[in-house]
Write a protein that holds these residues in place. Structure first.
Motif, PDB file in Angstrom:
ATOM      1  N   LEU A  93       0.830  -1.011  -0.174  1.00 55.01           N
ATOM      2  CA  LEU A  93       0.121  -0.130  -0.023  1.00 55.01           C
ATOM      3  C   LEU A  93       0.942   1.301   0.038  1.00 55.01           C
ATOM      4  CD1 LEU A  93      -2.447  -1.184   2.736  1.00 55.01           C
ATOM      5  CD2 LEU A  93      -2.270  -1.991   0.429  1.00 55.01           C
ATOM      6  N   ALA A  94       0.687   1.900  -0.889  1.00 56.44           N
ATOM      7  CA  ALA A  94       1.643   3.244  -1.174  1.00 56.44           C
ATOM      8  C   ALA A  94       0.968   4.650  -1.101  1.00 56.44           C
ATOM      9  CB  ALA A  94       2.378   3.031  -2.469  1.00 56.44           C
ATOM     10  N   SER A  95       1.533   5.682  -0.714  1.00 54.45           N
ATOM     11  CA  SER A  95       1.034   6.826  -0.721  1.00 54.45           C
ATOM     12  C   SER A  95       0.804   7.531  -2.125  1.00 54.45           C
ATOM     13  CB  SER A  95       1.813   7.983   0.286  1.00 54.45           C
ATOM     14  OG  SER A  95       1.931   7.688   1.630  1.00 54.45           O
ATOM     15  N   ASP A  96      -0.150   8.233  -2.246  1.00 54.44           N
ATOM     16  CA  ASP A  96      -0.589   8.648  -3.674  1.00 54.44           C
ATOM     17  C   ASP A  96       0.794   9.399  -4.117  1.00 54.44           C
ATOM     18  OD1 ASP A  96      -1.843   9.072  -6.041  1.00 54.44           O
ATOM     19  OD2 ASP A  96      -2.859  10.695  -5.165  1.00 54.44           O
ATOM     20  N   GLY A  97       1.042   9.352  -5.140  1.00 55.84           N
ATOM     21  CA  GLY A  97       2.135   9.995  -5.889  1.00 55.84           C
ATOM     22  C   GLY A  97       3.517   9.316  -5.835  1.00 55.84           C
ATOM     23  N   TYR A  98       3.559   8.278  -5.272  1.00 58.17           N
ATOM     24  CA  TYR A  98       4.837   7.401  -5.069  1.00 58.17           C
ATOM     25  C   TYR A  98       5.019   6.680  -6.310  1.00 58.17           C
ATOM     26  CZ  TYR A  98       7.970   3.520  -3.838  1.00 58.17           C
ATOM     27  OH  TYR A  98       9.108   2.591  -3.843  1.00 58.17           O
ATOM     28  N   PRO A  99       6.150   6.566  -7.055  1.00 59.22           N
ATOM     29  CA  PRO A  99       7.453   6.732  -6.333  1.00 59.22           C
ATOM     30  C   PRO A  99       8.127   8.163  -6.553  1.00 59.22           C
ATOM     31  CG  PRO A  99       7.753   5.920  -8.546  1.00 59.22           C
ATOM     32  CD  PRO A  99       6.213   6.144  -8.460  1.00 59.22           C
ATOM     33  N   VAL A 100       7.247   9.297  -7.340  1.00 61.88           N
ATOM     34  CA  VAL A 100       8.062  10.548  -7.795  1.00 61.88           C
ATOM     35  C   VAL A 100       8.045  11.496  -6.399  1.00 61.88           C
ATOM     36  CG1 VAL A 100       7.669  12.734  -9.166  1.00 61.88           C
ATOM     37  CG2 VAL A 100       7.361  10.369 -10.020  1.00 61.88           C
ATOM     38  N   SER A 101       6.461  11.481  -6.002  1.00 59.00           N
ATOM     39  CA  SER A 101       6.733  12.435  -4.616  1.00 59.00           C
ATOM     40  C   SER A 101       5.351  12.169  -3.877  1.00 59.00           C
ATOM     41  CB  SER A 101       6.714  14.009  -5.055  1.00 59.00           C
ATOM     42  OG  SER A 101       5.267  14.058  -5.782  1.00 59.00           O
ATOM     43  N   TYR A 102       5.316  12.262  -2.830  1.00 60.40           N
ATOM     44  CA  TYR A 102       3.963  12.048  -1.525  1.00 60.40           C
ATOM     45  C   TYR A 102       4.276  12.702  -0.523  1.00 60.40           C
ATOM     46  CZ  TYR A 102       8.177   9.190   0.310  1.00 60.40           C
ATOM     47  OH  TYR A 102       9.362   8.710   0.754  1.00 60.40           O
ATOM     48  N   GLU A 103       3.025  12.967   0.114  1.00 64.79           N
ATOM     49  CA  GLU A 103       2.788  13.586   1.484  1.00 64.79           C
ATOM     50  C   GLU A 103       2.846  12.827   2.396  1.00 64.79           C
ATOM     51  OE1 GLU A 103      -0.405  16.651   1.356  1.00 64.79           O
ATOM     52  OE2 GLU A 103       0.002  16.635  -0.871  1.00 64.79           O
ATOM     53  N   LYS A 104       3.312  12.910   3.720  1.00 59.44           N
ATOM     54  CA  LYS A 104       3.306  12.250   4.711  1.00 59.44           C
ATOM     55  C   LYS A 104       2.406  12.721   6.017  1.00 59.44           C
ATOM     56  CE  LYS A 104       8.516  11.748   4.436  1.00 59.44           C
ATOM     57  NZ  LYS A 104       9.503  11.893   5.060  1.00 59.44           N
ATOM     58  N   GLY A 105       2.137  11.942   6.890  1.00 61.59           N
ATOM     59  CA  GLY A 105       1.556  12.411   8.226  1.00 61.59           C
ATOM     60  C   GLY A 105      -0.136  12.019   8.137  1.00 61.59           C
ATOM     61  N   GLY A 160       0.777  10.188  19.204  1.00 64.84           N
ATOM     62  CA  GLY A 160       0.272   8.827  19.727  1.00 64.84           C
ATOM     63  C   GLY A 160      -0.465   7.963  18.824  1.00 64.84           C
ATOM     64  N   GLU A 161      -0.487   8.448  17.461  1.00 67.86           N
ATOM     65  CA  GLU A 161      -1.304   7.771  16.372  1.00 67.86           C
ATOM     66  C   GLU A 161      -0.391   7.321  15.205  1.00 67.86           C
ATOM     67  OE1 GLU A 161      -5.599   8.535  14.186  1.00 67.86           O
ATOM     68  OE2 GLU A 161      -4.003  10.217  14.308  1.00 67.86           O
ATOM     69  N   ILE A 162      -0.482   6.084  14.512  1.00 64.58           N
ATOM     70  CA  ILE A 162       0.099   5.828  13.684  1.00 64.58           C
ATOM     71  C   ILE A 162      -0.323   6.425  12.329  1.00 64.58           C
ATOM     72  CG2 ILE A 162       0.848   3.939  12.247  1.00 64.58           C
ATOM     73  CD1 ILE A 162       0.306   1.985  14.579  1.00 64.58           C
ATOM     74  N   VAL A 163       0.923   7.052  11.770  1.00 64.99           N
ATOM     75  CA  VAL A 163       0.593   7.928  10.319  1.00 64.99           C
ATOM     76  C   VAL A 163       1.521   7.398   9.050  1.00 64.99           C
ATOM     77  CG1 VAL A 163      -0.267   9.743  11.783  1.00 64.99           C
ATOM     78  CG2 VAL A 163       2.240   9.652  11.083  1.00 64.99           C
ATOM     79  N   THR A 164       1.071   7.720   8.128  1.00 65.55           N
ATOM     80  CA  THR A 164       1.969   7.560   7.131  1.00 65.55           C
ATOM     81  C   THR A 164       3.494   8.416   7.023  1.00 65.55           C
ATOM     82  OG1 THR A 164       1.256   9.119   5.651  1.00 65.55           O
ATOM     83  CG2 THR A 164       0.261   6.995   5.337  1.00 65.55           C
ATOM     84  N   ASN A 165       4.553   7.775   6.614  1.00 65.78           N
ATOM     85  CA  ASN A 165       5.715   8.478   6.707  1.00 65.78           C
ATOM     86  C   ASN A 165       6.715   8.101   5.470  1.00 65.78           C
ATOM     87  OD1 ASN A 165       7.743  10.304   8.153  1.00 65.78           O
ATOM     88  ND2 ASN A 165       8.815   8.300   8.849  1.00 65.78           N
ATOM     89  N   GLY A 166       6.126   7.558   4.546  1.00 72.00           N
ATOM     90  CA  GLY A 166       6.934   7.090   3.290  1.00 72.00           C
ATOM     91  C   GLY A 166       6.004   7.026   2.039  1.00 72.00           C
TER      92      GLY A 166
END
Length: 423
Positions: free
Chosen positions: A333-345, A372-378
């Protein structure tokens, strides 16, 4: 035992999860780790390339075994630093990690020791590379010599594309210093298979086979990535293929490294192409693949710490390596924009549904804690792995599991289904 794992991705999460099952593991640390790894290990805010700080931490915390998960520190010589300070560490020394660190070195090694691979030529001068391409057969493959996050390979269909590729790799330095030297390689056709192995300097023991898929987004509509999904075993890795590779690829590679004064201890990842002429080596890696580790380790029956120690001690021949007779599929599961760019958090929800399961696993590749919450970081955020009696059942289970995970700003899977159907 006190154990330190170096790295922060899905591979290191899989290693930490497997290590935590070992009765030998009393306390596990991971530097720098991620939010998923934190379930099994105490995460330490030290970067993977901070060798002196990592070695000092190992001494201060009575670490009995350090496991290096990533390619950069291995190629950079972290094992040499640890060993020079009397620390016990799993992974190849710098002069052996060059097997992955330099494609030109590995190609020359294979040529010298008659290990099957594609025809090639190495270049440090872009003008000489361009002259070579004028009389080459197409398609053709250009490879940046050094580490490039799995992205330094260009398949060129024509001379014009190849010329642009030389400019991209050697002149524009898209992959940085990895492009100081370049390998031009004949294009091979066939099925691509990955086989990971444990090595103790003289003995090699292979793990179950796997196939990975690199194109982002459903329907392979996106760019190449570090790996968007994988499954194990590969239906194309037959007994006959295994016997050929054991005789002509696996053991000869280990013996060649020893003969060159580069004793290899750790993991050798054999990237194979099953051509009409027989199996050939596409590439070597000097560590677990990511996400290959996420489908191989859940099927391994052995205590991973015992296997690591056997590699370090040179007693791997005494290990009976065993794997479950089933299948596993991992969907990234990947953040939108990967592999060029993506936002975190972005918050991730639904992970609590997988706790305690021996059939479904969520390995964190790019996560962290925020308030205290798990967020996207990659870019690659999670690898959702499921097992089944066969590949199609494992795929069905994996997609069922994927639907339980939610995070905003996403496209969330590679369409691995077609690849399995073709298998």
């Amino acid at each position: 035992m006190n154990i330190l794992i170096v790295g922060s991705g899905g591979r290191e999460h899989a290693i930490a999860w497997k290590a935590a099952k070992s009765p030998k593991a009393d306390k596990i640390y991971c530097a720098p780790g991620n939010a998923g790894i934190a379930e099994y290990a105490e995460c330490v805010d030290i970067g993977a390339m901070e060798f002196d700080r990592l070695a000092a931490f190992a001494k201060e915390n009575d670490i009995d075994l350090t496991i290096i998960g990533m390619d950069d520190p291995l190629v950079g010589g972290i094992v040499d630093v640890f060993e020079s300070q009397g620390l016990r560490v799993f992974g190849p020394r710098k002069n052996a990690a060059i097997l992955e660190g330099s494609k030109a070195f590995s190609k020359d090694l294979m040529k010298k020791y008659n290990i099957p691979t594609a025809g090639y030529a190495n270049f440090t001068d872009p003008d000489q590379a361009l002259a070579y391409l004028e009389n080459s057969k197409y398609p053709i493959v250009l490879k940046a010599d050094g580490l490039a996050l799995g992205k330094g390979v260009l398949i060129c269909q024509s001379l014009d594309e190849a010329k642009a590729g030389v400019k991209e790799i050697m002149l524009d330095k898209k992959f940085g210093s990895a492009g100081n030297e370049m390998v031009i390689e004949e294009f091979m056709t066939g099925r691509e298979v990955s086989v990971l192995s444990y090595v103790d300097g003289k003995t090699v023991k292979t793990m179950t086979s796997a196939q990975d898929h690199k194109r982002a987004k459903d329907g392979d509509q996106g760019l190449n990535t570090g790996g968007m999904g994988t499954f194990s075993p590969s239906p194309f890795y037959t007994k006959e293929v295994d016997e050929f590779c054991c005789e002509y690829i696996y053991q000869p590679t280990v013996d060649a490294m020893a003969a060159e004064g580069r004793e290899f201890k750790g993991i050798i990842f054999f990237g194979l192409m099953l051509t009409e002429e027989g199996p050939k080596v596409l590439e070597y890696n000097a560590r677990f693949g990511d996400p290959e580790a996420q489908v191989v380790l859940p099927r391994m029956k052995n205590d991973i710490i015992e296997v690591f120690e056997a590699c370090v001690d040179g007693t791997l021949d005494q290990i009976d390596l065993q794997f479950e007779d089933n299948a596993a599929v991992c969907v990234v599961l990947a953040s939108d924009g990967y592999p060029v760019s993506y936002e975190k958090g972005f918050p991730i929800r639904g992970l609590d549904k997988f706790k305690g399961s021996d059939e479904y696993f969520v390995f964190h590749a790019g996560t962290s804690f925020k308030d205290g919450e798990i967020v996207t970081n990659g870019g690659r955020v999670l690898g959702v792995t499921a097992k089944g009696e066969n590949l199609k059942q494992a795929r069905e289970h994996a997609y069922q599991a994927v639907e339980l995970v939610e995070f905003d700003n996403k496209y969330y899977r590679h369409d691995i289904g077609k690849a399995i159907d073709e298998s």
